[in-house]
Structure formats: structure tokens, C-alpha cells
Design a protein around this motif. Structure first.
Motif, PDB file in Angstrom:
ATOM      1  N   ARG A  39       0.853  -1.182   0.000  1.00  0.00           N
ATOM      2  CA  ARG A  39       0.000   0.000   0.000  1.00  0.00           C
ATOM      3  C   ARG A  39       0.894   1.239   0.000  1.00  0.00           C
ATOM      4  O   ARG A  39       1.958   1.239   0.611  1.00  0.00           O
ATOM      5  CB  ARG A  39      -0.921   0.035   1.217  1.00  0.00           C
ATOM      6  N   ALA A  40       0.438   2.274  -0.693  1.00  0.00           N
ATOM      7  CA  ALA A  40       1.203   3.516  -0.786  1.00  0.00           C
ATOM      8  C   ALA A  40       0.495   4.638  -0.047  1.00  0.00           C
ATOM      9  O   ALA A  40      -0.743   4.656   0.056  1.00  0.00           O
ATOM     10  CB  ALA A  40       1.391   3.913  -2.254  1.00  0.00           C
ATOM     11  N   LEU A  41       1.274   5.570   0.477  1.00  0.00           N
ATOM     12  CA  LEU A  41       0.686   6.753   1.099  1.00  0.00           C
ATOM     13  C   LEU A  41      -0.100   7.549   0.068  1.00  0.00           C
ATOM     14  O   LEU A  41       0.323   7.654  -1.087  1.00  0.00           O
ATOM     15  CB  LEU A  41       1.780   7.651   1.688  1.00  0.00           C
ATOM     16  N   PRO A  42      -1.205   8.137   0.454  1.00  0.00           N
ATOM     17  CA  PRO A  42      -1.948   8.980  -0.489  1.00  0.00           C
ATOM     18  C   PRO A  42      -1.321  10.367  -0.602  1.00  0.00           C
ATOM     19  O   PRO A  42      -0.697  10.873   0.331  1.00  0.00           O
ATOM     20  CB  PRO A  42      -3.336   9.068   0.163  1.00  0.00           C
ATOM     21  N   ASN A  43      -1.482  10.964  -1.769  1.00  0.00           N
ATOM     22  CA  ASN A  43      -1.097  12.368  -1.978  1.00  0.00           C
ATOM     23  C   ASN A  43       0.329  12.664  -1.525  1.00  0.00           C
ATOM     24  O   ASN A  43       0.595  13.630  -0.825  1.00  0.00           O
ATOM     25  CB  ASN A  43      -2.080  13.292  -1.247  1.00  0.00           C
ATOM     26  N   GLN A  44       1.244  11.816  -1.966  1.00  0.00           N
ATOM     27  CA  GLN A  44       2.660  11.979  -1.624  1.00  0.00           C
ATOM     28  C   GLN A  44       3.488  11.756  -2.899  1.00  0.00           C
ATOM     29  O   GLN A  44       4.344  10.874  -2.974  1.00  0.00           O
ATOM     30  CB  GLN A  44       3.052  10.972  -0.534  1.00  0.00           C
ATOM     31  N   PRO A  45       3.245  12.569  -3.937  1.00  0.00           N
ATOM     32  CA  PRO A  45       3.846  12.301  -5.253  1.00  0.00           C
ATOM     33  C   PRO A  45       5.361  12.427  -5.292  1.00  0.00           C
ATOM     34  O   PRO A  45       6.006  11.817  -6.149  1.00  0.00           O
ATOM     35  CB  PRO A  45       3.181  13.336  -6.166  1.00  0.00           C
ATOM     36  N   GLU A  46       5.948  13.197  -4.385  1.00  0.00           N
ATOM     37  CA  GLU A  46       7.398  13.369  -4.372  1.00  0.00           C
ATOM     38  C   GLU A  46       8.088  12.402  -3.414  1.00  0.00           C
ATOM     39  O   GLU A  46       9.314  12.442  -3.258  1.00  0.00           O
ATOM     40  CB  GLU A  46       7.758  14.800  -3.967  1.00  0.00           C
ATOM     41  N   GLY A  47       7.314  11.538  -2.757  1.00  0.00           N
ATOM     42  CA  GLY A  47       7.903  10.684  -1.742  1.00  0.00           C
ATOM     43  C   GLY A  47       8.367  11.507  -0.557  1.00  0.00           C
ATOM     44  O   GLY A  47       7.720  12.490  -0.165  1.00  0.00           O
ATOM     45  N   ILE A  48       9.501  11.136   0.027  1.00  0.00           N
ATOM     46  CA  ILE A  48      10.078  11.855   1.169  1.00  0.00           C
ATOM     47  C   ILE A  48      11.524  12.181   0.827  1.00  0.00           C
ATOM     48  O   ILE A  48      12.337  11.270   0.621  1.00  0.00           O
ATOM     49  CB  ILE A  48      10.015  11.013   2.455  1.00  0.00           C
ATOM     50  N   HIS A  49      11.835  13.467   0.761  1.00  0.00           N
ATOM     51  CA  HIS A  49      13.208  13.846   0.418  1.00  0.00           C
ATOM     52  C   HIS A  49      13.668  15.120   1.123  1.00  0.00           C
ATOM     53  O   HIS A  49      14.784  15.581   0.890  1.00  0.00           O
ATOM     54  CB  HIS A  49      13.355  14.018  -1.103  1.00  0.00           C
ATOM     55  N   ASP A  50      12.830  15.669   1.999  1.00  0.00           N
ATOM     56  CA  ASP A  50      13.235  16.849   2.769  1.00  0.00           C
ATOM     57  C   ASP A  50      12.281  17.010   3.949  1.00  0.00           C
ATOM     58  O   ASP A  50      11.361  16.201   4.140  1.00  0.00           O
ATOM     59  CB  ASP A  50      13.257  18.112   1.891  1.00  0.00           C
ATOM     60  N   ALA A  51      12.500  18.067   4.728  1.00  0.00           N
ATOM     61  CA  ALA A  51      11.689  18.266   5.934  1.00  0.00           C
ATOM     62  C   ALA A  51      10.221  18.473   5.594  1.00  0.00           C
ATOM     63  O   ALA A  51       9.330  18.008   6.322  1.00  0.00           O
ATOM     64  CB  ALA A  51      12.226  19.452   6.731  1.00  0.00           C
ATOM     65  N   ARG A  52       9.948  19.162   4.494  1.00  0.00           N
ATOM     66  CA  ARG A  52       8.551  19.430   4.115  1.00  0.00           C
ATOM     67  C   ARG A  52       7.816  18.145   3.765  1.00  0.00           C
ATOM     68  O   ARG A  52       6.711  17.896   4.263  1.00  0.00           O
ATOM     69  CB  ARG A  52       8.523  20.403   2.927  1.00  0.00           C
ATOM     70  N   THR A  53       8.411  17.323   2.920  1.00  0.00           N
ATOM     71  CA  THR A  53       7.729  16.088   2.522  1.00  0.00           C
ATOM     72  C   THR A  53       7.659  15.092   3.676  1.00  0.00           C
ATOM     73  O   THR A  53       6.706  14.312   3.765  1.00  0.00           O
ATOM     74  CB  THR A  53       8.422  15.458   1.301  1.00  0.00           C
ATOM     75  N   LEU A  54       8.644  15.127   4.571  1.00  0.00           N
ATOM     76  CA  LEU A  54       8.573  14.277   5.758  1.00  0.00           C
ATOM     77  C   LEU A  54       7.409  14.688   6.644  1.00  0.00           C
ATOM     78  O   LEU A  54       6.643  13.830   7.123  1.00  0.00           O
ATOM     79  CB  LEU A  54       9.877  14.353   6.540  1.00  0.00           C
ATOM     80  N   ALA A  55       7.240  15.989   6.860  1.00  0.00           N
ATOM     81  CA  ALA A  55       6.144  16.474   7.704  1.00  0.00           C
ATOM     82  C   ALA A  55       4.789  16.096   7.115  1.00  0.00           C
ATOM     83  O   ALA A  55       3.846  15.755   7.852  1.00  0.00           O
ATOM     84  CB  ALA A  55       6.255  17.988   7.877  1.00  0.00           C
ATOM     85  N   LEU A  56       4.685  16.134   5.797  1.00  0.00           N
ATOM     86  CA  LEU A  56       3.434  15.733   5.149  1.00  0.00           C
ATOM     87  C   LEU A  56       3.177  14.238   5.311  1.00  0.00           C
ATOM     88  O   LEU A  56       2.037  13.799   5.456  1.00  0.00           O
ATOM     89  CB  LEU A  56       3.489  16.080   3.653  1.00  0.00           C
ATOM     90  N   ALA A  57       4.256  13.456   5.308  1.00  0.00           N
ATOM     91  CA  ALA A  57       4.108  12.001   5.301  1.00  0.00           C
ATOM     92  C   ALA A  57       3.821  11.412   6.673  1.00  0.00           C
ATOM     93  O   ALA A  57       3.108  10.405   6.777  1.00  0.00           O
ATOM     94  CB  ALA A  57       5.376  11.363   4.727  1.00  0.00           C
ATOM     95  N   LEU A  58       4.373  11.981   7.727  1.00  0.00           N
ATOM     96  CA  LEU A  58       4.306  11.337   9.042  1.00  0.00           C
ATOM     97  C   LEU A  58       2.884  11.005   9.502  1.00  0.00           C
ATOM     98  O   LEU A  58       2.637   9.867   9.945  1.00  0.00           O
ATOM     99  CB  LEU A  58       5.029  12.191  10.082  1.00  0.00           C
ATOM    100  N   PRO A  59       1.921  11.938   9.425  1.00  0.00           N
ATOM    101  CA  PRO A  59       0.571  11.545   9.860  1.00  0.00           C
ATOM    102  C   PRO A  59      -0.062  10.488   8.957  1.00  0.00           C
ATOM    103  O   PRO A  59      -0.847   9.656   9.431  1.00  0.00           O
ATOM    104  CB  PRO A  59      -0.215  12.866   9.812  1.00  0.00           C
ATOM    105  N   LYS A  60       0.304  10.475   7.690  1.00  0.00           N
ATOM    106  CA  LYS A  60      -0.223   9.456   6.774  1.00  0.00           C
ATOM    107  C   LYS A  60       0.354   8.083   7.106  1.00  0.00           C
ATOM    108  O   LYS A  60      -0.348   7.067   7.029  1.00  0.00           O
ATOM    109  CB  LYS A  60       0.115   9.828   5.325  1.00  0.00           C
ATOM    110  N   ILE A  61       1.626   8.056   7.468  1.00  0.00           N
ATOM    111  CA  ILE A  61       2.266   6.797   7.865  1.00  0.00           C
ATOM    112  C   ILE A  61       1.587   6.233   9.107  1.00  0.00           C
ATOM    113  O   ILE A  61       1.262   5.040   9.179  1.00  0.00           O
ATOM    114  CB  ILE A  61       3.766   7.024   8.111  1.00  0.00           C
ATOM    115  N   ALA A  62       1.348   7.099  10.091  1.00  0.00           N
ATOM    116  CA  ALA A  62       0.691   6.660  11.323  1.00  0.00           C
ATOM    117  C   ALA A  62      -0.716   6.146  11.045  1.00  0.00           C
ATOM    118  O   ALA A  62      -1.127   5.090  11.577  1.00  0.00           O
ATOM    119  CB  ALA A  62       0.654   7.818  12.323  1.00  0.00           C
ATOM    120  N   GLU A  63      -1.460   6.858  10.205  1.00  0.00           N
ATOM    121  CA  GLU A  63      -2.834   6.464   9.906  1.00  0.00           C
ATOM    122  C   GLU A  63      -2.895   5.152   9.138  1.00  0.00           C
ATOM    123  O   GLU A  63      -3.695   4.261   9.468  1.00  0.00           O
ATOM    124  CB  GLU A  63      -3.525   7.573   9.102  1.00  0.00           C
TER     125      GLU A  63
END
Length: 215
Positions: A39-63
Motif C-alpha cells: 500500500r502507498a501513502l496517499p497524496n505523496q507524489p514526491e515521496g520523502i526527500h526533505d523536511a517538508r515532505t517528511l512532515a506531510l508524510a508522518l501523519p499518513k504513515i501513522a494512519e
């Protein structure tokens, strides 16, 4: 014993099906007898490559971890920065493994001077934590700033140059600090240019999962 159910969490969205399932395909030969799902995270087209994309991803990872755990016996977060791993281990009732931690554990078997290739300006913190007793030589290939850059010819040329720079600096092994480099098979890309072992983080995770379940 029933077949273990292993979830593979991808942190980049919007990939076509072969790319989204690429890590599952890599793991299938190593985890025979297991049931794999991706399964892939939703709405994360750039993946994780900096502080901004990490902050966007963390709550999605937890959920996603919370929603998925009832269907799993084991969760792999298939990102070499191991985002959200510590929180998942506290909140979930199943084992959780990160591709970054896996890469580190396998890389240290080849020596104490480790070259690391990644897509961020700084080495992912998990590498510093897991390999604090090693000498780390980190290189971000020129112009490779997110997972999509790895698939370009320019990006691959830069990856080769960065790996050779690590070798010239004394590295005895190359660890790949981005699972996008597993998708693109950077180990095979580098094989004609260096005799150093190259640690694919997804395959490293597969080796540890196989040991966990004695597959």
C-alpha cells in the motif's frame, strides 16, 4: 503455521502499478511462503526527500499503519529514512521494520568504512544512529533530489560518480539510503564500475524479515 502476512508501505504515491509493486516483486523470492501486500501513502507524489515532505508524510504513515495492522503480522516501511518507525513501534501491536535500519545492519557486515548514497543534503539520521561506530562517507549525487531523479540518465550518471567518489575516499561497501535506488536497481547499475558490495535496502529488509520468520 499459517503464512505470515507482510505489509510493504510505500511512501510515494501516483506510481503506475509495476513501479508501486516493485519492492514487493523484489521481496517475493526472498520471502517464499509469506503473503505480501503493498500500500502507498496517499497524496505523496514526491515521496520523502526533505523536511517538508517528511512532515506531510508522518501523519499518513501513522494512519495507514493503524488501519492496516489488523490484516498484517509484520510491517515494512519501505523508505530508507525510516520515517515514523519509532512512533509505529509504540502504537502498533505488530513488528515494524524500516528499510534504512535494514540497510545499515547488512552494510556493517562488510566493513567499518561505509559509503552511503542518498537523495537529501544530509545523511538520513537512522544511518548515524545505527552506524555510530563506523566511518560514514556520504554523497548526494549531483542533481538527484528526489526518487524520480534516480530514473533519469543524468541522475544515473551522477550516482555512478558519487559511488566512485565514496570508493576513492576509502569506502569498503556502498549503502543505498533511498529505496528508489532499489526500484531502479542501482546495484546493477554500479556493478560495471566498482567491485564494492552495494547494499540494496529493500533486499536487506527482506533478509531480516526472512530471518525473523525463518522462511
Amino acid at each position: 503455521m499459517s503464512a505470515p502476512r507482510i505489509g510493504i508501505m510505500r511512501v510515494v504515491s501516483g506510481l503506475d502499478e509495476p513501479l508501486e509493486l516493485a519492492h514487493q516483486q523484489l521481496l517475493t523470492p526472498l520471502l517464499k511462503g509469506a503473503k505480501l501486500a503493498t500500500r502507498a501513502l496517499p497524496n505523496q507524489p514526491e515521496g520523502i526527500h526533505d523536511a517538508r515532505t517528511l512532515a506531510l508524510a508522518l501523519p499518513k504513515i501513522a494512519e495507514l499503519g493503524e488501519k492496516w495492522q489488523a490484516q498484517l503480522d509484520f510491517l515494512l516501511v519501505s523508505c530508507a529514512a525510516d520515517p515514523g518507525i519509532k512512533a509505529l513501534r509504540q502504537s502498533l501491536k505488530i513488528p515494524v521494520l524500516g528499510a534504512g535500519e535494514s540497510c545499515c545492519k547488512i552494510a556493517r557486515q562488510y566493513g567499518q568504512v561505509i559509503g552511503v548514497l542518498g537523495i537529501e543534503a544530509q545523511l538520513p539520521e537512522v544511518f548515524n544512529e545505527q552506524l555510530s561506530d563506523c566511518t560514514l562517507i556520504y554523497r548526494q549525487p549531483d542533481g538527484v533530489n528526489c526518487t524520480h531523479d534516480i530514473r533519469t540518465q543524468k541522475g544515473q550518471n551522477a550516482i555512478i560518480e558519487a559511488a566512485l567518489a565514496c570508493e576513492q575516499a576509502g569506502a569498503k561497501v556502498i549503502a543505498l539510503a533511498c529505496t528508489g535506488m532499489a526500484t531502479t536497481d542501482v546495484a546493477s547499475l554500479l556493478a560495471p564500475y566498482t567491485s564494492l558490495p552495494v547494499i540494496n535496502p529493500v533486499l536487506a529488509a527482506g533478509e531480516l524479515i526472512s530471518q525473523h520468520f525463518d522462511l
